[in-house]
Enzyme design. Structure first.
Site, PDB file in Angstrom:
ATOM      1  N   GLU A 182       0.827  -1.206   0.000  1.00 26.90           N
ATOM      2  CA  GLU A 182       0.000   0.000   0.000  1.00 26.90           C
ATOM      3  C   GLU A 182       0.863   1.259   0.000  1.00 26.90           C
ATOM      4  O   GLU A 182       0.390   2.342   0.327  1.00 26.90           O
ATOM      5  CB  GLU A 182      -0.954  -0.018   1.193  1.00 26.90           C
ATOM      6  CG  GLU A 182      -1.930  -1.180   1.118  1.00 26.90           C
ATOM      7  CD  GLU A 182      -2.939  -1.226   2.255  1.00 26.90           C
ATOM      8  OE1 GLU A 182      -2.899  -0.372   3.150  1.00 26.90           O
ATOM      9  OE2 GLU A 182      -3.767  -2.141   2.239  1.00 26.90           O
TER      10      GLU A 182
ATOM     11  N   LYS B 220     -15.203  -2.334   4.578  1.00 27.75           N
ATOM     12  CA  LYS B 220     -14.664  -2.652   3.253  1.00 27.75           C
ATOM     13  C   LYS B 220     -15.795  -3.319   2.502  1.00 27.75           C
ATOM     14  O   LYS B 220     -16.201  -4.438   2.862  1.00 27.75           O
ATOM     15  CB  LYS B 220     -13.501  -3.635   3.377  1.00 27.75           C
ATOM     16  CG  LYS B 220     -12.228  -3.081   4.015  1.00 27.75           C
ATOM     17  CD  LYS B 220     -11.284  -4.252   4.319  1.00 27.75           C
ATOM     18  CE  LYS B 220      -9.882  -3.803   4.673  1.00 27.75           C
ATOM     19  NZ  LYS B 220      -9.122  -4.908   5.327  1.00 27.75           N
TER      20      LYS B 220
HETATM   21  P1  PGA Z   1      -6.012  -6.202   2.913  1.00 26.96           P
HETATM   22  O1  PGA Z   1      -5.540  -5.413   4.201  1.00 26.96           O
HETATM   23  O2  PGA Z   1      -6.678  -5.273   1.968  1.00 26.96           O
HETATM   24  O3  PGA Z   1      -4.734  -6.809   2.407  1.00 26.96           O
HETATM   25  O4  PGA Z   1      -6.945  -7.283   3.414  1.00 26.96           O
HETATM   26  C1  PGA Z   1      -5.925  -4.154   4.585  1.00 26.96           C
HETATM   27  C2  PGA Z   1      -6.169  -4.121   6.070  1.00 26.96           C
HETATM   28  O5  PGA Z   1      -5.858  -5.100   6.791  1.00 26.96           O
HETATM   29  O6  PGA Z   1      -6.747  -3.163   6.574  1.00 26.96           O
HETATM   30 ZN    ZN Z   2      -6.797  -4.294   8.693  1.00 21.46          ZN
END
Ligand code: PGA
Ligand code: ZN
Length: 424
Positions: free
Chosen positions: A208, A338
């Site tokens: 990221e 998410k």
């Molecule tokens: P991921 O991680 O998108 O790789 O699942 C992001 C997070 O753990 O917040």
């Molecule tokens: Zn996380």
């Protein structure tokens, strides 16, 4: 009423070079929109299932041709010509077509692509910016802009595990997104210089965009973050605070947390986090305990309460049933949202409503595998999120969201949320 005219999908590549799905939706009235679906690596076990081809000869099994075919055949055939008044009706039709609890038949990637593309096409049909349409879906107005929460240092699954905890993030106190980004840039540059001096590390970046020097332990990661804030000429805890994504499910084995060479009990892990929160200006702690360690989350929440948010990602998986349990057992006070963890926009809205009804804060989050699409910024504004977590301020798939927030800020002149405090 919006009638589905056509649905198409393409396999595209995400920021890690892995396949994902892009879906376009044309409404009978002519409105047309496309959306790309992100994908995680540090995934929770309770997440809805992405459909992957499983052919080891192609992208190591990660291909999305089956998900694409499901959009273009099963879903398109069933939905073409059908009129939907609102998002929940469309999403219910998708759930009925899939018929599984975890979306494994059609694939959460295929379903979310259709769900979001329909939303964007409806926004277009209504002549509204996407954030306004998202706000209408939950019956509200955008109240404020979210507080940026930006990766500085990474470890765990996003950086080859050189240190167990996944992310140390920066939270600017600036009154605007614009000023916040300028302050973040200064700290990021200072951190890159400190990494080079202390670890002789070139500015290698994680999935990221966080810097990933070979820290000896989590404490060194936190201390270097505070030093970088000071070196940038900012006051730690005032102009720039810290947030943590411990992502501890990924170093939890046989009821022990394998952190910095120790095998900690849950009580010791909580004490460790409490100590970090006491010594460093941390305003939010994500996944401090593992997704299965329900028993100890109330104790973690009690320890942090009033000092830092107790934020659930893998624990909650944007899943209404898990959020209900966490509220009932007093496990947390903030939801990491998410949309692709649950797989349709309406179910994410249900998760959001449950969290708000409990008085929780909400962080809208990207995934480690992202695309150049920017719908997440509109979602965070439309749903008046307290935080938005997108990754670092490098890499275009991250910047697409920050740049969109800048645009929305100019357009709306909305204030940034007061949490945790605003410095003017
Ligand atoms: P991921 O991680 O998108 O790789 O699942 C992001 C997070 O753990 O917040
Ligand atoms: Zn996380």
């Amino acid at each position: 009423m919006s009638t589905i005219g056509a649905l198409h999908a393409t396999e595209i590549l995400d920021s890690r070079g892995r396949p994902t799905v892009k879906v376009s939706c044309t409404l009978a009235g002519g409105a047309h929109a496309a959306v790309s679906v992100p994908s995680g690596a540090s995934t929770g076990r309770a997440e809805a299932r992405e459909l992957r081809d499983g052919d080891p000869a192609r992208y190591g099994g990660l291909g999305c041709r089956k998900a694409v075919a499901n959009v273009e055949t099963t879903i398109a055939t069933a939905l073409r010509g059908r009129a939907f008044a609102e998002q929940p009706a469309l999403d219910r039709a998708l759930l009925e077509l899939d018929g599984t609890a975890d979306k494994s038949r059609l694939g959460a990637n295929a379903m979310l692509g259709v769900s979001l593309a329909f939303a964007r096409a409806q926004a277009c049909e209504r002549g509204l910016p996407l954030y306004r349409h998202f706000a209408d879906l939950i019956g509200t107005q955008p109240l404020h802009l979210p507080r940026l929460t930006v990766n500085l240092f990474s470890g765990g699954k996003h950086a080859g595990g050189q240190v167990a905890i996944q992310d140390v993030l920066l939270v600017p106190g600036a009154a605007t997104i614009d000023d916040g980004l300028a302050a973040l840039y200064a700290v990021y540059q200072a951190a890159a210089a400190l990494s080079a001096e202390r670890y002789h590390a070139r500015a290698l970046t994680a999935d990221e965009g966080g810097l990933a020097p070979p820290f000896e332990d989590a404490q060194a990661m936190l201390a270097t973050a505070v030093d970088a804030i000071a070196r940038a000429g900012l006051r730690p805890g005032v102009e720039m605070s810290l947030a943590l994504d411990v992502a501890s499910s990924h170093f939890y084995r046989e009821s022990r947390y394998e952190l910095d060479g120790n095998a900690l009990s849950a009580g010791e892990m909580i004490a460790r986090i409490e100590d970090w929160v006491r010594r460093f200006p941390i305003v939010s702690v994500e996944d401090g305990l593992a997704e299965d360690d329900w028993e100890h989350w109330p104790e973690l929440h009690g320890a942090l309460h009033g000092r830092a948010l107790t934020l659930g990602d893998d624990l909650l998986c944007t899943n209404p049933a898990r959020i209900r349990r966490a509220v009932a057992e007093n496990c947390a006070d903030a939801l990491l949202l998410k949309v692709n963890q649950i797989g349709t926009l309406s179910e994410a809205a249900d998760a959001y409503a449950l969290a708000r009804a409990a008085g929780w804060r909400v962080t809208v989050s990207a995934r480690s595998g992202e695309t150049e699409d920017d719908w997440l910024a509109d979602l965070a504004v439309g749903w008046s999120a307290d935080q938005i977590k997108v990754g670092s301020i490098t890499h275009s798939e991250r910047l697409a969201k920050y740049n969109r927030l800048l645009e929305i800020e100019r357009e709306t002149r909305l204030p940034t949320v007061a949490w945790p405090s605003v410095v003017t």
